[in-house]
Write an enzyme that holds these catalytic residues in place. Structure first.
Site, short mmCIF file in Angstrom:
data_model
loop_
_atom_site.label_atom_id
_atom_site.label_comp_id
_atom_site.label_asym_id
_atom_site.label_seq_id
_atom_site.Cartn_x
_atom_site.Cartn_y
_atom_site.Cartn_z
N SER A 147 1.84 3.26 2.24
CA SER A 147 0.80 2.57 1.30
C SER A 147 1.76 1.97 0.40
O SER A 147 2.73 1.08 0.57
CB SER A 147 -0.27 3.32 0.92
OG SER A 147 -1.22 2.31 0.49
N ASP A 306 -1.57 -4.85 -0.80
CA ASP A 306 -0.48 -3.57 -0.94
C ASP A 306 0.19 -3.82 0.40
O ASP A 306 -0.04 -4.42 1.46
CB ASP A 306 -1.06 -2.52 -1.25
CG ASP A 306 -1.68 -1.69 -0.07
OD1 ASP A 306 -2.28 -2.47 0.90
OD2 ASP A 306 -2.07 -0.50 -0.15
N ASP A 308 0.86 -2.16 3.14
CA ASP A 308 0.10 -2.16 4.59
C ASP A 308 -1.10 -2.63 4.74
O ASP A 308 -2.07 -2.55 5.82
CB ASP A 308 0.06 -0.59 4.82
CG ASP A 308 -1.01 0.34 4.00
OD1 ASP A 308 -1.03 -0.17 2.94
OD2 ASP A 308 -1.67 1.01 4.70
N ASP A 310 -4.18 -2.40 3.11
CA ASP A 310 -5.41 -1.80 3.11
C ASP A 310 -6.03 -2.03 1.68
O ASP A 310 -7.35 -1.79 1.58
CB ASP A 310 -5.44 -0.37 3.68
CG ASP A 310 -4.63 0.58 2.85
OD1 ASP A 310 -3.82 0.14 1.98
OD2 ASP A 310 -4.70 1.76 3.23
#
Length: 576
Positions: A147, A306, A308, A310
């Site tokens: 993340s 961000d 990834d 999410d």
């Protein structure tokens, strides 16, 4: 010889150790402190997966710890899922170091059990992995990502067949199987060429993307003719060196948002995240370049995802004409109000809004205003995903879910927080208010004036390593066993201990209630005047987090109240 030394010796003497890891291990041989930290414990597989620093050792992310985790997952799936081999597992990965390699390692171990694996042919966002599980009908999904953690981290997240993060019960069973794998160095695996030859590895192309984009277009509340009409909203977008570039731009294009400026320096994937201190849209420094481009383009809204994709951060002009980043709570309130105000009002009695226990109470107020029930979950979007799954059999339906840490889900075709959905809808909300001559900050003030001046905050204390972990444990034991009686000058009215599952009322030993949520290492104090404080160790970082919420009659009063709570809790966290 201590436990960590035994584990280290096993790695040091293993003849077939990966060359890069062997070289790194040799460079550490005279540093007992570094070796102990790498070997004193196994990297924790938590309720969603594992995340850690890259490098050699059982307490690090590397091919061997990944193989061990996949080995446990494979055995869990063989015992608990139907038609595992043919349905298979889908794997995605982000822009971090070793992400693509770990994705392939996942397929190699699954292939040794005859389980088919789908891997995206290029990096993709986490919400696409969630969607792909459902679209392809696989028994599980794996996302290789850390993340928004620093560049030296990577992670391994597991998703169930519903496309949601695995539940605590599922995680516990997987952990049992992982622990039965005695030697991470000798986990069986199959080479890539053999996987492809036996059709155990399929590379996923654009089909899943296109299906996702079809669903994405349907989250819009614009009438068909307005969807197709050109829009003069000026947008600046930064994917912060991550995975969101293609899908966010395509999603905006579908609604004819054509005035989109992209921060070019942050458009390409970069595992070093070299233009930011942290690739986290929660941290306002991540918007520095977006703000510069926003000023140049006179943008109405800045959006940042961000790595990834999410989590989403949004900035808009305040009353002084300066770009100011909205908090996760604020953006969530704006999205929720827009969705509910444009929804078929006859359906709302069966609609459910989901939020976590550390998310603003403003969301509940807005939902109440529209006659929508709010359901609280523990911190972590996996609990929101799990609750959505339950709605399939209850007649309730999901209308929106969010958490204060910049995670939002608008439509349940994905079952994890989805910054692509949120980026497109946030742009639509900005367009809606622009037509009324208002910025998103103006719109937020409309909500405050209607529902109350809800303000929130969060502080964290980073405590790394073995000693840090012990300190975090000590803090939680202290606030649990020696409860605070007042914070920031306000008396404590209730203490909720989510580990024991008990709510205790101040001044009354007899008045105790059961909390109808899973057990978690969280303590929440509810104070007078609708204020609250909540403490929880992070599940993904070496931090203890302290959350705050207040509501007063004016912004100034709420700001003063919030400052008082933060001052008192800083003393609690920093006590020796």
């Amino acid at each position: 010889m201590g436990n960590w030394e035994t584990a280290y010796e096993k790695w040091r003497t293993y003849e077939n150790l990966d060359t890069l890891l062997k070289n790194e291990l040799q460079s550490m041989e005279n540093n007992d402190e570094a070796l102990e930290d790498a070997f004193y414990t196994e990297l924790t597989f938590g309720t969603g997966g594992m995340r850690g620093v890259l490098g050699p050792g059982i307490n690090r992310m590397n091919v061997y710890t990944v193989r061990k985790a996949v080995n446990g997952l494979a055995n869990y799936l063989r015992e608990n899922a139907v038609n595992v081999n043919d349905r298979g597992v889908v794997v995605s990965y982000d822009s971090r170091y070793m992400s693509q390699e770990f994705a392939l390692e996942t397929a190699k171990v699954l292939g040794a059990y005859g389980i088919k694996t789908y891997i995206f042919d290029k990096l993709h966002p986490t919400p696409l992995l969630s969607f792909a599980v459902r679209y392809l009908g696989t028994v599980a999904g794996v996302m290789i990502t850390a993340s928004h953690n620093p560049p030296e981290y990577n992670g391994f997240k597991v998703y169930n067949e519903d496309g949601g993060q695995i539940t605590p019960a599922e995680a516990n069973e997987i952990i049992e199987h992982i622990q039965q794998t005695e030697n991470e160095l000798t986990v069986p695996f199959m080479e890539k060429q053999e996987l492809e030859k036996k059709e155990l590895l399929t590379w996923v192309g654009s089909e899943v993307d296109n299906a996702y984009l079809d669903h994405l277009e349907e989250i819009s509340h614009l009438e068909e003719n307005e969807r197709k009409a050109p829009k003069d909203l000026q947008i600046v977008f930064t994917p912060l060196h991550g995975t969101a570039y293609d899908l966010v731009l395509k999603g905006l294009e579908q609604l004819n948002f054509t005035n989109v400026g992209v921060v070019k320096e942050q458009a390409k994937p970069d595992p070093e995240f070299s233009t930011v201190e942290s690739p986290n849209p929660e941290e306002h420094q991540a918007f520095k370049m977006a703000i510069e481009l926003g000023k140049k383009n006179n943008a109405d809204i800045l959006i940042g995802t961000d790595p990834d994709a999410d989590r989403l951060g949004v900035a808009a002009k305040d009353s002084f004409g300066e770009y100011k980043v909205l908090t996760g709570n604020q953006l969530g309130a704006l999205l929720l109000d827009y969705i509910l105000s444009n929804h078929d009002q006859k359906l709302l009695p069966n609609a459910r809004m989901l939020k976590t226990i550390v998310t603003s109470e403003l969301g509940r107020k807005i939902a109440d205003y529209y006659g929508v029930k709010t359901i609280d979950t523990l911190t972590g979007f996996k609990f929101i995903g799990e609750k959505i799954r339950q709605f399939d059999s209850t007649g309730e339906f999901f209308v929106f879910g969010y958490e204060e840490s910049y995670g939002y889900l608008i439509s349940s075709f994905a079952r994890d927080k989805d910054a692509v959905q949120a980026a497109v809808l946030a742009s639509e909300v900005a367009y809606y208010w622009q037509k009324q001559g208002k910025t998103l900050h103006d719109a937020l003030n409309v909500l405050y004036e209607k529902h109350g001046y809800y303000l929130e905050g969060m502080t964290s204390l980073t405590l790394k390593g073995k000693e840090g972990s012990a300190k975090i444990t000590s803090i939680m034991e202290s606030v649990r066993n020696e409860p605070l009686t007042s914070i920031g000058g306000l008396p404590v009215e209730q203490m909720e201990d989510y580990l024991s599952g008990v709510r205790t009322y101040a001044g009354s030993e007899e008045k105790v209630e059961k909390i109808d949520l899973p057990n978690a290492n969280v303590v929440k104090y509810k104070l007078a005047n609708d204020s609250w404080v909540c403490l929880r160790p992070s599940g993904t970082e070496p931090k203890i987090k302290c959350y705050f919420g207040v509501c007063e009659d004016s912004r100034e009063a709420s700001e003063d109240r919030l400052a008082g709570l933060k001052t008192d809790m800083a003393g609690v966290l920093n006590e020796d």
